[in-house]
Design an enzyme around this catalytic site. Structure first.
Site, short mmCIF file in Angstrom:
data_model
loop_
_atom_site.label_atom_id
_atom_site.label_comp_id
_atom_site.label_asym_id
_atom_site.label_seq_id
_atom_site.Cartn_x
_atom_site.Cartn_y
_atom_site.Cartn_z
CE LYS A 74 -4.83 -6.66 6.05
NZ LYS A 74 -3.36 -7.29 6.08
CG ASP A 122 -3.02 -5.80 3.70
OD1 ASP A 122 -2.63 -6.15 3.66
OD2 ASP A 122 -3.57 -5.60 1.77
P1 NDP Z 1 0.28 -2.57 -3.48
O1 NDP Z 1 -0.80 -1.46 -3.00
O2 NDP Z 1 1.82 -1.94 -2.70
O3 NDP Z 1 0.47 -3.40 -4.46
C1 NDP Z 1 -0.76 -3.63 -5.07
C2 NDP Z 1 -0.06 -4.26 -6.51
O4 NDP Z 1 -0.62 -5.45 -7.26
C3 NDP Z 1 -0.29 -3.53 -7.44
O5 NDP Z 1 1.08 -3.25 -8.07
C4 NDP Z 1 -1.16 -3.45 -8.01
O6 NDP Z 1 -1.23 -2.57 -9.85
C5 NDP Z 1 -1.36 -4.92 -8.32
N1 NDP Z 1 -2.07 -5.11 -8.73
C6 NDP Z 1 -3.17 -5.49 -8.31
N2 NDP Z 1 -4.03 -6.01 -8.83
C7 NDP Z 1 -3.44 -7.11 -9.80
C8 NDP Z 1 -3.82 -7.94 -10.80
N3 NDP Z 1 -4.58 -8.62 -10.62
N4 NDP Z 1 -3.14 -8.78 -11.81
C9 NDP Z 1 -1.46 -7.76 -11.21
N5 NDP Z 1 -1.08 -7.23 -11.08
C10 NDP Z 1 -2.19 -6.25 -9.73
O7 NDP Z 1 -0.72 -4.06 -2.08
P2 NDP Z 1 0.87 -4.81 -1.57
O8 NDP Z 1 2.67 -5.08 -2.24
O9 NDP Z 1 1.48 -3.86 0.16
O10 NDP Z 1 0.29 -5.87 -0.95
C11 NDP Z 1 0.54 -6.50 -1.99
C12 NDP Z 1 -0.17 -8.51 -1.31
O11 NDP Z 1 0.86 -8.25 0.02
C13 NDP Z 1 -1.49 -8.55 -0.73
O12 NDP Z 1 -2.24 -9.73 -1.14
C14 NDP Z 1 -1.17 -7.58 0.41
O13 NDP Z 1 -2.69 -7.97 1.67
C15 NDP Z 1 0.36 -9.08 1.12
N6 NDP Z 1 0.79 -7.94 1.59
C16 NDP Z 1 1.47 -7.39 2.20
C17 NDP Z 1 2.18 -7.13 2.88
C18 NDP Z 1 3.07 -5.79 3.36
O14 NDP Z 1 3.85 -5.90 3.61
N7 NDP Z 1 2.79 -5.06 2.29
C19 NDP Z 1 2.29 -8.37 4.37
C20 NDP Z 1 1.96 -9.31 4.30
C21 NDP Z 1 1.24 -9.76 3.15
P3 NDP Z 1 -2.40 -1.78 -9.55
O15 NDP Z 1 -1.56 -0.43 -9.14
O16 NDP Z 1 -2.87 -1.45 -11.39
O17 NDP Z 1 -3.64 -2.06 -8.60
#
Ligand code: NDP
Length: 449
Positions: A129, A169
């Site tokens: 990571k 990520d």
């Molecule tokens: P993104 O950056 O695309 O999206 C994250 C989302 O979560 C945004 O909408 C963000 O909102 C929101 N968010 C962050 N903090 C909070 C909170 N406290 N309450 C509510 N919403 C919140 O990231 P990903 O979707 O890629 O990743 C999300 C999770 O999935 C992470 O833990 C990542 O490690 C995991 N993951 C991702 C993978 C992938 O393929 N992308 C693979 C495996 C795991 P805002 O814009 O307001 O910050």
């Protein structure tokens, strides 16, 4: 030779002493230790060889300075990292995260989790990571480009298609991967699959973007089917509205579920009758192309927006935690249970606190832990690597079929090691033991390394 049984508390004390001030890493290791140590104690070959101590120590941690120039000509300095955690079963593989306040603690927890997740995918993938405390939010495209180029100028020395293959990520989407790949190609003068999540024009795979969300829903579906239930007609809440959340919502709807709430860090949208496909597509465009806030959705479609709230307060049968770590606390778990929630799937990494996960289990809520439920993303990254090596591209149908098969196999491994008396399955234990066994056996085969 050592043959004393391992004790969870003693093991954790040693780990905390060696890695002070790293609470997220401690949390991730404790979750694994609670289920794996009883298994290790029944299999003395793992005690004598100190496999768990070895698996909790990263192979190496790389930290570097990233210097770049903003649009006003000011010099900015960030810190870059790559934590190469374990390559016992394949080259290092795992995402890059760009976000303010990113720490080594977070990256060690993510790299450790990745070891088990990648093992579960059935593909030959090791674990890593990385990322930076650079926050792309509010930066111009040119600033993001200059940062990515500076970041890759150092990272390229440590990665390669058979060595370490990063992906996206949080904060690292298609735009960032393109800039990173372009710089790698320029520095190395080689065109090979050194990053995944690439654009389709230059070696990317269909459904990589959708894979984590789709896989989370496939896993939930398997879990429900195994317990005589289905997604059809179920009311669902999905936290977040980023990559994972959006495609979780899409697949829920395709399989007959109803998505009634989503969120971002500013608040929650509540769509009482369920999102329509048109609304979801609008939200995907808002988030992926216009980089907007979820409140704009509420303003546009005239639905309820609750600022500074969480989706868990809205009564639903199924909950999908797809935003960030520790977003689902013990109080949230209590609310979910009292509102009749029957299953929770973790699309994000470690979104539930340990207390929340324990509470859900005690209350017989089906609980799909991240390392099993969200492994679809890295699995399709593995398929992207295969396509790059073979110099060909698979169709959407073929990839979705492969993803579905992988998620079914992960579910099967969880059942194999997590089935308890009666019907109940401890998916956390199942995923941890299955993921552990493959990596541990490979490490044993290599001798003392
Ligand atoms: P993104 O950056 O695309 O999206 C994250 C989302 O979560 C945004 O909408 C963000 O909102 C929101 N968010 C962050 N903090 C909070 C909170 N406290 N309450 C509510 N919403 C919140 O990231 P990903 O979707 O890629 O990743 C999300 C999770 O999935 C992470 O833990 C990542 O490690 C995991 N993951 C991702 C993978 C992938 O393929 N992308 C693979 C495996 C795991 P805002 O814009 O307001 O910050």
């Amino acid at each position: 030779m050592f043959s004393n049984k391992l004790n969870i508390e003693e093991f954790m004390q040693g780990l905390i002493k060696r890695n002070p001030h790293e609470p997220e890493f401690h949390q991730a290791v404790r979750e694994v230790a609670e289920s794996v140590i009883p298994y290790i104690n029944q299999n003395p070959q793992y005690i004598e060889t100190r496999i768990l101590e070895r698996m909790t120590e990263p192979d190496r941690v790389i930290s570097f300075r990233v210097c770049w120039e903003d649009d006003d000509g000011r010099i900015r300095v960030n810190r870059g990292y790559r934590v190469q955690f374990n390559n016992a079963i394949g080259p290092y593989k795992g995402g890059l995260r760009f976000t303010t306040h990113l720490t080594l603690d977070t990256l060690k927890f993510l790299g450790f989790e990745q070891t088990f997740k990648n093992s579960l995918t059935t593909l030959p993938l090791g674990a890593a990571k990385g990322g930076s405390d650079f926050n792309p939010k509010g930066k111009s495209d040119r600033e993001v480009m200059r940062f990515c180029q500076a970041f890759m100028s150092e990272l390229h020395k440590h990665i390669g298609p058979d060595m370490d293959i990063p992906a996206g990520d949080i904060g690292v989407g298609g735009r960032e991967i393109s800039y990173l790949f372009g710089q790698y190609k320029r520095l190395e003068n080689r065109f090979h699959g050194v990053l995944t999540g690439k654009g389709l024009e230059y070696g990317g795979s269909l459904i990589r973007k959708e894979a984590t969300g789709f896989g989370t829903v496939f896993f939930m579906n398997e879990m429900l089917k195994h317990h005589g239930e289905s997604l059809d007609g179920k009311r669902c809440v999905v936290s977040g509205s980023g990559n994972v959340a959006l495609y979780t919502a899409e697949k829920i709807m395709q399989l007959g579920g109803i998505v009634i709430a989503m969120s971002d860090s500013s608040g929650v949208i509540h769509v009482k009758d369920g999102l329509t496909l048109e609304q979801l597509n609008w939200l995907i465009d808002l988030k992926e192309h216009r980089r907007g806030r979820i409140k704009e959705f509420a303003d546009h479609f005239n639905c309820e927006f609750v600022p500074d709230s969480k989706v868990w307060t809205i009564p639903a049968q199924l909950a999908f935690a797809c935003a960030t770590q520790n977003e689902l606390t013990i109080d949230d778990a209590k609310t979910l249970v009292s509102n009749g929630c029957i299953a929770v799937a973790e699309g994000a990494n470690m979104p539930s606190t340990l207390e929340a996960a324990h509470y859900l289990k005690e209350n017989k809520v089906l609980f799909a832990p991240a390392k099993a439920a969200n492994a679809g993303g890295v699995a399709v990254s593995g398929l992207e690597m295969t396509q790059n090596s073979m110099r060909l591209s698979w169709s959407m149908e073929e990839l979705e079929d492969r993803l579905k098969t992988i998620m079914k196999q992960i579910h099967k491994q969880c059942i194999q090691h997590g089935q308890e008396d009666g019907e109940h399955v401890d998916y956390v234990r199942g995923a941890n033991i299955a993921g552990f066994k493959k990596v541990a056996d490979a490490m044993l085969a290599y001798g003392v390394v």
